[in-house]
Design an enzyme around this catalytic site. Structure first.
Site, mmCIF file in Angstrom:
data_model
loop_
_atom_site.group_PDB
_atom_site.id
_atom_site.type_symbol
_atom_site.label_atom_id
_atom_site.label_comp_id
_atom_site.label_asym_id
_atom_site.label_seq_id
_atom_site.Cartn_x
_atom_site.Cartn_y
_atom_site.Cartn_z
ATOM 1 N N ASP A 89 -6.697 13.510 -16.688
ATOM 2 C CA ASP A 89 -7.790 12.897 -15.934
ATOM 3 C C ASP A 89 -8.783 12.282 -16.912
ATOM 4 O O ASP A 89 -9.236 12.956 -17.839
ATOM 5 C CB ASP A 89 -8.484 13.935 -15.049
ATOM 6 C CG ASP A 89 -9.307 13.284 -13.942
ATOM 7 O OD1 ASP A 89 -8.995 12.139 -13.552
ATOM 8 O OD2 ASP A 89 -10.259 13.922 -13.462
ATOM 9 N N HIS A 122 -20.642 6.997 -13.233
ATOM 10 C CA HIS A 122 -20.380 8.412 -12.960
ATOM 11 C C HIS A 122 -20.756 9.280 -14.170
ATOM 12 O O HIS A 122 -21.433 10.297 -14.021
ATOM 13 C CB HIS A 122 -18.902 8.620 -12.593
ATOM 14 C CG HIS A 122 -18.508 10.053 -12.448
ATOM 15 N ND1 HIS A 122 -18.961 10.856 -11.417
ATOM 16 C CD2 HIS A 122 -17.722 10.853 -13.223
ATOM 17 C CE1 HIS A 122 -18.453 12.076 -11.553
ATOM 18 N NE2 HIS A 122 -17.708 12.108 -12.642
ATOM 19 N N GLU A 138 -13.670 14.112 -5.617
ATOM 20 C CA GLU A 138 -13.876 13.029 -6.578
ATOM 21 C C GLU A 138 -12.995 11.867 -6.131
ATOM 22 O O GLU A 138 -11.778 12.007 -5.996
ATOM 23 C CB GLU A 138 -13.528 13.473 -8.005
ATOM 24 C CG GLU A 138 -14.509 14.511 -8.529
ATOM 25 C CD GLU A 138 -14.434 14.733 -10.033
ATOM 26 O OE1 GLU A 138 -13.333 14.584 -10.613
ATOM 27 O OE2 GLU A 138 -15.475 15.068 -10.634
ATOM 28 N N TYR A 140 -17.353 25.055 -18.345
ATOM 29 C CA TYR A 140 -16.884 23.828 -19.021
ATOM 30 C C TYR A 140 -17.268 23.723 -20.500
ATOM 31 O O TYR A 140 -16.689 22.910 -21.225
ATOM 32 C CB TYR A 140 -17.326 22.579 -18.263
ATOM 33 C CG TYR A 140 -18.700 22.048 -18.585
ATOM 34 C CD1 TYR A 140 -19.831 22.656 -18.063
ATOM 35 C CD2 TYR A 140 -18.875 20.936 -19.417
ATOM 36 C CE1 TYR A 140 -21.095 22.179 -18.350
ATOM 37 C CE2 TYR A 140 -20.137 20.453 -19.708
ATOM 38 C CZ TYR A 140 -21.249 21.072 -19.175
ATOM 39 O OH TYR A 140 -22.498 20.594 -19.465
ATOM 40 N N LYS A 180 -11.282 22.752 -11.453
ATOM 41 C CA LYS A 180 -10.536 21.546 -11.085
ATOM 42 C C LYS A 180 -9.083 21.834 -10.714
ATOM 43 O O LYS A 180 -8.473 21.073 -9.975
ATOM 44 C CB LYS A 180 -10.491 20.586 -12.285
ATOM 45 C CG LYS A 180 -11.842 20.142 -12.795
ATOM 46 C CD LYS A 180 -12.318 18.958 -12.014
ATOM 47 C CE LYS A 180 -13.519 18.332 -12.702
ATOM 48 N NZ LYS A 180 -13.961 17.153 -11.962
ATOM 49 N N THR A 223 -13.761 9.958 -11.539
ATOM 50 C CA THR A 223 -14.530 9.528 -10.368
ATOM 51 C C THR A 223 -15.025 8.107 -10.560
ATOM 52 O O THR A 223 -15.612 7.783 -11.592
ATOM 53 C CB THR A 223 -15.748 10.447 -10.187
ATOM 54 O OG1 THR A 223 -15.288 11.793 -10.187
ATOM 55 C CG2 THR A 223 -16.479 10.136 -8.894
HETATM 56 MN MN MN Z 1 -11.817 13.935 -11.978
#
Ligand code: MN
Length: 425
Positions: free
Chosen positions: A135, A142, A208, A253, A262, A358
């Site tokens: 990703d 964003h 997202e 994170y 996620k 996103t």
């Molecule tokens: Mn994402």
């Protein structure tokens, strides 16, 4: 090879409703279960699904170099590995078969009965076996919004962001097709005043709004893909909902990035729209300043003008569109992402999937997540049924749509939807 299938003047002898996402110029690829419970690779024109496995067995792809069982599989990985020349030959051939005035298939009623299905007779499956999923974080708006909300509005973009297409390795096992229910995840959250981490169902569940591209076998280990060859290795695109638990994400994170906030689920739309079909909708992306390093420099028109939409439908009531964005807002193009992904020699395989990150636009109604739309819960959104949302409630269905439109030609992706079920405690 000419993309005859893209001719905007073409019409099909199959009925295509006005404003359909699937005119004869689309010819996407997917995998479905037929009414006889047989799994096959197919395409869609209007409201009709076409069984490519059966068409091939009946001899309609004669002259194209395909193995006998290429469409009688439960994933598109092998077909995608055959490469762009084969994708184009098959797409052009399908277009010819269903072209108004061509009776080659139409006159064989028994064949039509065998290869054509109403949509309520089939069940869409995952189109590819996703080996690896990456990703990216490629929308500047964003990244700026999230940097402001999670860290520091003064230094919202980290120093690397304008130089590197930032990405992380996601989890492919939990990618599901549209329509699959999503279970609210459980996890750890930031400690409160007592210093102990919280634990329980996520309270800040989010969507997202993304696109994802699917690759062919791109490069051998140790080799890299030059940017001018990158797009040849992209088979097509799907809508992508990268479900996110913001409270779990905020606690976990640092320092290695997203993990369990996620990996519980990502939803994709089931029809892969080919990059070939999207050629008429090329456009410029945002101006890149500073200029990227030479290996990431690209020619013009490397973005695609795809309208993207997210809606919330509470249980038992009508939907409310909460975001209207566009894929063209992506700062780093797909070609730059794939080139960067392989610059260290990492090999990319057939069926790998790369999320855009996103896609948020410049205006408040074009933000691609509830985190941004409700500005971390400080500005609740009013829905059509009178209720308010800061984040996603149990029972809500999130519906994403995407389509392109230019000079009277419109094609799109259908829907990418998923309903949220309560956590299993
Ligand atoms: Mn994402």
């Amino acid at each position: 090879m000419p993309l005859t299938a893209n001719d905007p003047k073409r019409k099909s002898w199959l009925h295509v409703p006005k404003n359909s996402d699937f005119p004869i110029q689309n010819i996407p690829f997917g995998v479905f279960l037929t009414r006889d419970d047989i799994i096959t690779i197919g395409t869609r024109i209007g409201e009709t699904a076409v069984d490519l496995g059966a068409l091939h067995q009946l001899g309609y792809f004669k002259g194209i170099d395909l193995t006998d069982d290429i469409f009688l599989q439960d994933t598109l990985n092998d077909f995608i590995a055959d490469g762009r020349k084969t994708w184009r030959l098959v797409r052009n051939r399908v277009s010819d078969l269903f072209l108004e005035g061509n009776d080659e298939l139409r006159k064989h009623k028994d064949h039509c009965k065998e290869v054509l299905f109403r949509l309520d007779e089939i069940e869409m499956q995952l189109p590819v076996d996703v080996g690896d999923y990456t990703d990216f974080y490629a929308s500047k708006e964003h990244a700026t919004n999230v940097g402001s909300l999670f860290r520091d509005p003064e230094n919202a973009l980290l120093p690397n962001w304008l130089h590197i297409p930032i990405g992380y390795h996601g989890r492919s096992s939990s990618i599901v097709p549209s329509g699959t229910p999503i279970r609210r995840p459980i996890g750890q959250t930031k400690p409160g005043d007592d210093g102990k981490p919280g634990f329980g169902p996520s309270k800040l569940l989010d969507f997202e709004l993304e696109m994802a591209f699917i690759t062919t076998a791109t490069n051998d280990l140790g080799k890299r893909v030059p940017i001018k060859e990158a797009e040849e290795n992209i088979f097509g695109l799907v809508l992508f909902n990268d479900w996110s638990a913001r409270d779990i994400q905020a606690w976990e994170y640092v320092p290695l990035g997203p993990f369990l906030g996620k990996s519980f689920a990502s939803t994709i739309s089931p029809w892969i729209v080919t990059l070939d079909a999207l050629q008429p909708f090329r456009t410029n992306g945002p101006k890149q300043d500073p200029k990227p390093l030479p290996y990431l420099q690209q020619k013009d028109n490397m973005n695609y003008d795809i309208h993207m939409q997210a809606a919330i439908q509470p249980k038992g009531s009508k939907e409310t569109v909460v975001s209207n964005s566009n894929f063209k807002y992506m700062y780093w193009s797909m070609a730059q992402q794939l080139t960067h992904h392989t610059v260290n020699g990492c090999n990319v395989r057939s069926g790998d999937m790369m999320g855009s990150g996103t896609i948020s636009g410049p205006t408040e109604d074009s933000y691609g997540s509830m985190l941004e739309l409700s500005w971390k819960g400080t500005k609740p959104l009013k829905l059509n049924d009178g209720s308010e949302r800061k984040f996603i409630h149990d029972g809500d269905t999130i519906i994403m749509r995407g389509y392109c439109e230019k000079d009277g030609l419109r094609l799109g992706f259908g829907e990418c939807s998923g309903r949220v079920l309560p956590a299993r405690e």
